[in-house]
Enzyme design. Structure first.
Site, PDB file in Angstrom:
ATOM      1  N   ASP A  74     -36.018 -26.330  18.834  1.00 57.14           N
ATOM      2  CA  ASP A  74     -34.730 -25.620  18.909  1.00 57.14           C
ATOM      3  C   ASP A  74     -33.742 -26.204  17.903  1.00 57.14           C
ATOM      4  O   ASP A  74     -33.866 -27.358  17.484  1.00 57.14           O
ATOM      5  CB  ASP A  74     -34.152 -25.668  20.330  1.00 57.14           C
ATOM      6  CG  ASP A  74     -33.901 -27.094  20.831  1.00 57.14           C
ATOM      7  OD1 ASP A  74     -34.747 -27.963  20.566  1.00 57.14           O
ATOM      8  OD2 ASP A  74     -32.861 -27.327  21.462  1.00 57.14           O
ATOM      9  N   GLU A 139     -33.723 -29.527  23.290  1.00 60.51           N
ATOM     10  CA  GLU A 139     -33.226 -30.875  23.035  1.00 60.51           C
ATOM     11  C   GLU A 139     -31.746 -30.809  22.722  1.00 60.51           C
ATOM     12  O   GLU A 139     -30.971 -31.659  23.142  1.00 60.51           O
ATOM     13  CB  GLU A 139     -33.971 -31.518  21.850  1.00 60.51           C
ATOM     14  CG  GLU A 139     -33.779 -33.033  21.760  1.00 60.51           C
ATOM     15  CD  GLU A 139     -32.565 -33.459  20.957  1.00 60.51           C
ATOM     16  OE1 GLU A 139     -32.190 -34.628  21.034  1.00 60.51           O
ATOM     17  OE2 GLU A 139     -31.965 -32.622  20.246  1.00 60.51           O
TER      18      GLU A 139
HETATM   19 ZN   LIG Z   1     -32.634 -33.366  16.756  1.00 62.92          ZN
END
Ligand SMILES: [Zn+2]
Length: 385
Positions: A74, A139
């Site tokens: 992501d 994340e």
């Molecule tokens: Zn990163």
């Protein structure tokens, strides 16, 4: 495909990943692409979807410790796309620099990991340790259904990562000048101090929480938590938000809200922080409620096999010794380290991450891939089965 693929396989894979619009928690087909490459190398693939988040656990081999490459597909939002020199998902290369969202944080590193493993396994098809990839698409966001859940899933299966290399962009001024061997912890306190609202002309009928809190806040911000140690700077507390009052100049506020955050090292525990602040609040006789949000405990990887392999790999590829650092924000290493894994973070320059015109030089990704491959070769020499 709009972009012109680069002849180097690491760069072509990085371009493919960058061209996918995987803003958190979207994966946009990145993980299936990686899973295909890994399945072709003999990895067993586990697609782990937790709520709206795709995660990938891929594992190969049946003996020895587990070495895991960890990363995220992501990316953070682009902001105003027209402000970019080249469209953020166009994966264009100009003057041997790859532009786009996620090039440095951290699709470039993921591409470098894959090609490093491809080259390594072509040379050593049967290494004395197991190889794994832990890839998440959460994340940059809340990080609830990503690495944290995969680690829980692994623990439930009785598996645990021995060595983990996270590909976060750790380099500061030149490629691989720094790598991370730990991170500070982060905890936030949301404090509400109760008073009694009233008219400023009749203070004896009210109870001003700002006045009550002022001496407490002065003491809170003056606390010396610790003096740090060889690897960490001293722990710090910062007030991030403070609110009270109605906006009118004749009303004593009824409550005061204070939000503060601590970045703390391995010298100070979560329990010690909570106890010290509760004691201080009680000593000031405050009527309060306090909620805590722990983002991550601090961790430190001692100098053992993984750290030594990284240092030798760097010396071979770049001829330099990188600085072992614990600076910067949190990363998913915080979820992996508590299981006892040795965790290091090593990746490209972080100068443009989360910015407009995020970019990485082609040569840097190729070199990072060589360092990753050399780390595997060094571990191969270390492990005897
Ligand atoms: Zn990163």
């Amino acid at each position: 495909m709009k972009y012109q693929p680069h002849p180097n396989t690491t760069i072509a894979l990085a371009q493919n990943l960058v061209s996918r619009q995987s803003v958190t928690p979207e994966d946009a087909g990145c993980q299936p692409l990686l899973a295909k490459r890994l399945a072709d190398l003999g990895f067993t693939i586990h697609n782990l979807r937790f709520e709206d988040v795709d995660n990938l656990w891929a594992e190969r081999g049946d003996r020895g410790p587990i070495f895991c490459f960890a990363g995220h597909t992501d990316v953070v939002p682009t902001g105003d796309e027209t402000a970019w020199r080249y469209p953020p998902f166009s994966a264009e290369i100009h003057d041997e620099v790859l532009y786009g969202r996620g090039t440095a944080d951290m699709k470039g590193s993921i591409a470098a990991m894959i090609t490093a493993v491809e080259r390594f396994l072509a040379q050593y098809p049967n290494p004395p340790f197991r190889l794994a990839f832990l890839i998440t698409s959460d994340e940059e966001g809340r990080a609830i259904n990503g690495t944290r859940k995969v680690v829980e899933w692994l623990t439930a299966r009785g598996e645990h990562i021995d060595w983990c290399l996270v590909g976060e962009p750790s380099s500061k001024n030149s490629l691989a000048d720094e790598y991370k061997i730990g991170r500070r912890g982060s905890i936030t306190g949301n404090l509400v101090i109760q008073g009694k609202q009233g008219h400023v002309a009749y203070p004896h009928l009210a109870d001003n929480p700002v006045h009550r809190a002022a001496p407490f806040l002065a003491e809170l911000t003056a606390i010396e938590w610790d003096r740090g140690n060889t690897h960490f700077p001293p722990s710090t507390l910062q007030i991030a938000n403070i609110q009270a009052g109605t906006g009118a100049n004749n009303v004593i506020p009824g409550t005061l809200s204070v939000q503060f955050n601590l970045r703390f090292n391995t010298e100070t525990s979560v329990g010690a922080i909570k106890e010290r602040i509760a004691t201080l609040l009680d000593r000031h006789g405050l009527n309060y409620s306090l909620d805590w949000q722990l983002s991550g405990e601090p961790f430190l990887t001692r100098s053992a096999e993984l750290v030594q392999a990284v240092e030798r790999a760097e010396a071979q590829v770049t001829g330099c010794t990188p600085l072992a650092s614990t600076a910067g924000g949190t990363s998913d290493g915080r979820f992996i380290a508590p299981t006892g894994a040795q965790v290091v973070e090593l990746g490209p320059l972080n100068a443009t991450i989360h910015q407009v015109d995020e970019q990485v030089p082609v040569a840097h990704l190729i070199e990072i891939s060589s360092i990753y491959e050399a780390v595997l070769q060094e571990l191969q020499k270390t492990v005897t089965v």
